[in-house]
Design an enzyme around this catalytic site. Structure first.
Site, short mmCIF file in Angstrom:
data_model
loop_
_atom_site.label_atom_id
_atom_site.label_comp_id
_atom_site.label_asym_id
_atom_site.label_seq_id
_atom_site.Cartn_x
_atom_site.Cartn_y
_atom_site.Cartn_z
CB SER A 222 -3.90 1.90 45.37
OG SER A 222 -3.52 1.39 43.93
CG HIS B 12 2.51 4.53 41.39
ND1 HIS B 12 1.06 4.19 40.83
CD2 HIS B 12 2.34 3.70 42.52
CE1 HIS B 12 0.32 3.38 41.86
NE2 HIS B 12 1.16 2.97 42.79
N GLY C 121 -3.27 -1.07 42.24
CA GLY C 121 -4.54 -1.55 42.79
C GLY C 121 -4.37 -1.70 44.37
CB CYS D 52 1.49 -0.48 42.15
SG CYS D 52 1.22 -0.15 43.92
CG LEU D 53 -2.57 -5.78 43.14
CD1 LEU D 53 -2.01 -6.30 44.18
CD2 LEU D 53 -4.08 -5.32 43.05
CG PHE E 197 0.11 -6.50 50.95
CD1 PHE E 197 -0.03 -7.87 51.54
CD2 PHE E 197 -0.77 -5.67 51.17
CE1 PHE E 197 -0.96 -8.16 52.37
CE2 PHE E 197 -1.95 -6.04 52.02
CZ PHE E 197 -2.07 -7.16 52.76
CD GLN F 130 1.90 -5.97 45.83
OE1 GLN F 130 0.79 -6.32 46.17
NE2 GLN F 130 2.37 -4.66 46.26
CD GLU G 231 1.25 6.32 38.15
OE1 GLU G 231 0.70 6.34 39.15
OE2 GLU G 231 2.18 5.29 37.50
#
Length: 396
Positions: free
Chosen positions: A65, A352, A242, A269-270, A314, A273, A354
């Site tokens: 990322s 995250h 990512g 995460c990404l 973002f 989005q 994890e």
């Protein structure tokens, strides 16, 4: 316990110059900055962000990322326990460089097989140490993440070249960084009972390990069409973390339009989005992002606060995604940290679960994904398959 003192040659003086002209002095570490003939030599550039973790620097550096970014560590002492292959989160670091206050001269840990300086050099990552990272962090916090460039700075002419490189750096908005980090070929991870196809938008090893507890995971490139995903007959689809701007992940967003309501979907995460955009939401860039292992997030359904690991610049605009319940909120800035679809088998979180590095407060979300697949397919993995879905009372 391994205890090793490194004795490298005297480091070259260096400098980090931000696009607004702010300059930070330091010493060069890691890989030497070489360039082909005719190019500006001795320069690394990228978007400068800060990360607040106190441990886990190798996991941070190898998180895909960070593609396109220069990582500044707020914790002053970095490298004290060295590096080990088992802590790498990807096949190599994708960040543009690292900024450190104090690089440890001595590594001390029984798992360590290399010092951080050598690790960076081996993987072609340059860095700069001896930087006033407190001043740098305050500047980025006050003025926002911005492009910067660093390299050897023996004279004023070198500083001018660094300033020019910082000005020319594109940053991360409007740049396709996923294509730099996604896998070239599909591969399989884990041996859990469910079948999951994971879109690799920059997936971390720890995510594949946690998914592997509940599923046999087929990791596929980010550009994989929806029909190829469905041909693998998955019980669920996972959208990974990512780098960069979610608006640039167009192929994945398009594929989600064909996957929603066909299989359960979980995004991180990404992944949150791109799922939010596929559902009709809007994304925006945070002033300096969330990068660290101690970000408080509240579960709106229970009031429980989780301390989370995060890495993103973002986010999805709260209230912009139709047909969802907003399930999690960041207590630092009120930004959207999670949502679940009301009428579709899909949910996502911005953080995250994890960790790696970070706390394990949120690992239950992988089990929640398994529960969603069980509800959708009406039972256990052995009895699930095409045509057996019962979610929303429809046959699939």
């Amino acid at each position: 316990m391994t205890s090793t003192v490194d004795n490298p040659a005297a480091p070259a003086p260096g400098a980090l110059v931000l696009t607004d002209g702010t300059t930070f002095e330091g010493e060069m570490i890691g890989a030497p900055l070489d360039a082909p003939p005719g190019a500006l030599s001795g320069i690394a550039s990228g978007e400068v962000v800060f990360n607040t973790v106190m441990t886990g620097y190798q996991e941070v550096i190898t998180d895909p990322s960070y593609a396109g970014q220069i990582i500044a560590f707020t914790y002053p002492h970095i490298g004290n326990y060295g590096t080990t292959p088992t802590d790498a989160e990807s096949r190599r670091p994708f960040c543009r460089g690292v900024v450190i206050r104090d690089l440890a001269r001595r590594r001390s840990n029984w798992r360590s097989d290399s010092d951080l300086d050598a690790y960076l050099a081996r993987h072609g990552v340059a860095g700069i140490a001896g930087v006033d990272t407190r001043r740098l962090t305050r500047h980025v916090r006050d003025h926002g993440a911005m492009p910067g460039a660093f390299g050897p700075a023996p004279d004023d002419e070198a500083l001018e070249r660094l300033a020019a490189a910082a000005t020319a750096e594109a940053g991360t908005a409007g740049v396709d960084l996923v294509s730099e980090v996604t896998t070239a070929e599909p591969y399989t991870a884990g041996d859990g009972p469910w079948r999951v196809v994971a879109y690799d938008l920059g997936i971390k090893r720890a995510i594949a390990v946690n998914l592997g507890r509940i599923a046999t995971v087929e990791v596929v490139p980010a550009h994989t069409p929806a029909d190829e995903v469905l041909a693998r007959e998955p019980h669920g689809v996972f959208l990974s973390n990512g780098p960069g701007d979610p608006e640039m992940a167009g192929s994945v967003i398009g594929a989600l339009g064909e996957l929603l309501d066909r299989v359960p979907i979980f995004g991180i995460c990404l992944g949150q989005q791109v799922l939010g955009l596929a559902l009709g939401g809007r994304s925006y860039k945070l002033p300096f992002g969330h990068h660290g292992g101690n970000v408080p997030v509240r579960d709106e359904s229970t009031g429980r606060v989780e301390i989370t690991s995060q890495n993103h610049n973002f986010a999805i605009e709260s209230g912009s995604v139709p047909g969802v319940d907003e399930t999690h909120v960041c207590l630092n800035d009120g930004s959207l940290e999670g949502f679940a679809c009301r009428d579709l088998p899909a949910f996502a979180v911005q953080y995250h679960p994890e960790a790696s590095p970070g706390p394990h407060d949120s690992r239950y979300l992988f089990d929640r994904f398994a529960d969603l697949m069980s509800q959708f397919w009406g039972g256990t993995p052995n009895g699930a398959g095409p045509g057996t879905a019962v979610s929303h009372g429809k046959a699939r």
